[in-house]
Enzyme design. Structure first.
Site, short mmCIF file in Angstrom:
data_model
loop_
_atom_site.label_atom_id
_atom_site.label_comp_id
_atom_site.label_asym_id
_atom_site.label_seq_id
_atom_site.Cartn_x
_atom_site.Cartn_y
_atom_site.Cartn_z
N HIS A 78 3.12 9.61 -4.87
CA HIS A 78 2.92 8.26 -5.43
C HIS A 78 2.16 8.39 -6.74
O HIS A 78 1.13 9.06 -6.81
CB HIS A 78 2.12 7.37 -4.47
CG HIS A 78 1.82 6.04 -5.08
ND1 HIS A 78 2.74 5.02 -5.11
CD2 HIS A 78 0.72 5.57 -5.74
CE1 HIS A 78 2.23 3.98 -5.75
NE2 HIS A 78 1.00 4.29 -6.14
N ASP B 295 0.62 -6.82 2.52
CA ASP B 295 0.28 -6.38 1.16
C ASP B 295 0.97 -7.25 0.12
O ASP B 295 0.38 -7.57 -0.91
CB ASP B 295 0.67 -4.91 0.95
CG ASP B 295 0.40 -4.49 -0.49
OD1 ASP B 295 -0.78 -4.49 -0.86
OD2 ASP B 295 1.35 -4.21 -1.23
N ARG C 181 -4.42 -11.42 -5.01
CA ARG C 181 -5.40 -10.67 -5.81
C ARG C 181 -5.13 -10.84 -7.29
O ARG C 181 -6.04 -10.93 -8.11
CB ARG C 181 -5.35 -9.18 -5.43
CG ARG C 181 -6.00 -8.87 -4.09
CD ARG C 181 -5.65 -7.47 -3.64
NE ARG C 181 -6.03 -6.46 -4.60
CZ ARG C 181 -5.38 -5.28 -4.75
NH1 ARG C 181 -4.34 -4.98 -4.00
NH2 ARG C 181 -5.78 -4.42 -5.64
N SER D 71 -3.70 -1.07 -0.40
CA SER D 71 -2.42 -1.59 -0.87
C SER D 71 -1.42 -0.46 -1.11
O SER D 71 -0.26 -0.54 -0.68
CB SER D 71 -2.67 -2.39 -2.16
OG SER D 71 -1.48 -2.69 -2.81
N LYS E 12 1.77 1.06 2.09
CA LYS E 12 3.21 1.12 1.83
C LYS E 12 3.71 2.56 1.94
O LYS E 12 4.76 2.81 2.52
CB LYS E 12 3.49 0.56 0.43
CG LYS E 12 3.30 -0.95 0.35
CD LYS E 12 3.47 -1.47 -1.05
CE LYS E 12 2.33 -1.09 -1.94
NZ LYS E 12 2.00 -1.95 -3.04
N1 URA Z 1 -0.34 -0.70 -6.89
C1 URA Z 1 -0.28 -1.28 -5.68
O1 URA Z 1 0.70 -1.17 -4.98
N2 URA Z 1 -1.37 -1.97 -5.25
C2 URA Z 1 -2.50 -2.09 -5.98
O2 URA Z 1 -3.43 -2.71 -5.53
C3 URA Z 1 -2.52 -1.49 -7.24
C4 URA Z 1 -1.42 -0.79 -7.67
#
Ligand code: URA
Length: 442
Positions: free
Chosen positions: A82, A161, A168, A183, A187
């Protein structure tokens, strides 16, 4: 316990229990807890922080708000990467097939670009007919067949999320390490992985602008992954200047194809190889990093990784004629060089200004529901330390609209600085956090 009591506890700086976190997130995901209470909690977390155990519970609760992929039928080690996102960061397109070529399985679920950072899905969708919305069964089947598949987030994946991120965004609570950690990790961990490599970008074109902040985020995510039984590593990489020579969706696909054919720029090739090296260690498919690198260089040089990429495009419905002949990818109407104002060495190629210019051209989006123009962006980006003559192109702008072209040109004026003396070569990788170092990291 009433939700307001849990909010008050965090507001007063106390650690929450597993039960409190699970009930709060569970209720929010089901729609039983209103946005205003979740927003208050996000702000309390933003200000008071969370300890590593709380972050792990929060991540797990958010992951379990949706579907966790069943990857048991994939027998190879499942390792993904990621990236926190940057300008010209097309590493995933090269990395997934390269990692597949050395015996890893990469079930990659990617996102779209937002703001100045591009998204893997937008890049792949510039390939005519490429499908990013496979069913879970199709996704697993492609991974089993060729070792990798790249698709988009489904609505069943970590729905808590999706709601919380939108909240947010409008409540000033994005830049919080516990919230970012949960977050991103909820995922990625829903992909059913054995290991995960994090590429935390650091610099002017990234989310984290200082090494200290990038390191804190990397360590937070590594700890959560480890707490959830995953093998983890991280690299902190330089995002003060764009990665590679292009930024913009179809332009980055062309550069990825070239890199898979071993004709890519040195910085992009190096970050990709360094990343897959770490993934091979995580997946235990190599004796050591030296042996891993040798194998990766071979699989780039002999076309093995490129063939896997081509096969992935084919299996996902994409038009492989555009891979064999990239001039079939979307092309912009206007191609205008941006000239060096004087002779010397490039001392600044500012990722943020170049990223903004790409957004203005239409390559990126400011709101999540906007469409992108696949053809536009910049190519031939000159980097820090490059020697240029007056009038040489510092990059070439690809535009479809004269007004946007002029706006991009204005932004690019701040992007470059030319100096008389040769500047020091900036590092590509600031730090590696892996099995050799994690124990020593505070
Ligand atoms: N990418 C995400 O998926 N979540 C975040 O909070 C920041 C970057």
């Amino acid at each position: 316990m009433l939700p307001q009591w849990i909010i008050e506890k965090k507001r007063d700086g106390k650690a929450l229990t597993e039960e409190e976190i699970r009930s709060f997130i569970g209720a929010y995901a089901k729609g039983d807890l209103p946005d205003y209470q979740m927003a208050a909690m996000a702000m309390a977390i933003f200000i008071r922080g969370m300890n590593p155990q709380e972050i792990a519970w929060l991540t797990d609760a958010m992951m379990r708000s949706g579907h966790v992929l069943n990857t048991k039928s994939i027998k190879k080690p499942k390792v993904d990467k990621h990236s926190t996102g940057g300008i010209g960061d097309k590493v995933s397109l090269i990395l997934a097939p390269l990692a597949a070529s050395v015996g890893l399985a990469v079930p990659m679920i990617s996102g779209r670009g937002l703001g100045i950072t591009g998204g893997t899905l937008d890049k792949l969708e510039s390939i005519p007919n490429y499908r990013t919305n496979l069913t879970e069964a199709q996704f697993i089947s492609v991974v089993k067949k060729i070792g990798c598949s790249i698709i988009g987030q489904t609505s069943q994946l970590a729905p808590a999320d999706k709601k919380l991120y939108a909240l947010r965004d409008v409540t000033g609570t994005v830049a919080s390490i516990p919230l970012i950690t949960a977050s991103i990790m909820c995922k990625k961990l829903a992909e059913g992985l054995d290991g995960l490599l994090l590429d935390v970008k650091c610099g002017k074109g990234a989310f984290m602008t200082t090494h200290k902040d990038a390191r804190a985020l990397a360590l937070s995510m590594v700890r959560v992954g480890n707490a959830m039984g995953k093998r983890m590593a991280a690299i902190i990489t330089n995002m003060n200047q764009p990665l590679g020579d292009t930024a913009g969706n179809a332009l980055e696909v062309v550069e990825s194809i070239e890199t898979l054919q071993n004709k890519g720029p040195a910085d992009l090739t190096e970050i990709t190889i360094a990343s897959v090296e770490e993934m091979m260690v995580l997946g235990r498919v190599t004796k050591n990093r030296t042996a891993a690198r040798k194998q990766l260089e071979k699989n780039l040089a002999d076309g093995t990784a490129f063939r896997i990429f081509r096969e992935m495009v084919k299996l996902q419905g994409g038009d492989v004629r555009a891979i064999d002949d990239p001039s079939r990818l979307p092309q912009a109407k206007l191609k205008v060089p941006f000239a060096a104002p004087s002779a010397g060495y490039v001392a600044l190629a500012d990722a943020e200004s170049i990223g903004k210019a790409c957004v203005v051209l239409g390559a990126g989006r400011v709101r999540t529901d906007q469409a992108v123009d696949f053809a536009v962006g910049v190519s031939g980006i000159r980097h820090v330390g490059d020697k240029v003559n007056k009038g040489d192109p510092l990059l070439v702008i690809h535009a479809n609209d004269k007004k946007r072209l002029a706006d991009a040109q204005a932004l690019l004026k701040q992007a470059y600085k030319i100096s008389k003396s040769k500047p020091k070569q900036p590092p590509l990788i600031f730090e590696r956090i892996n099995g050799d170092t994690i124990g020593k990291s505070k």
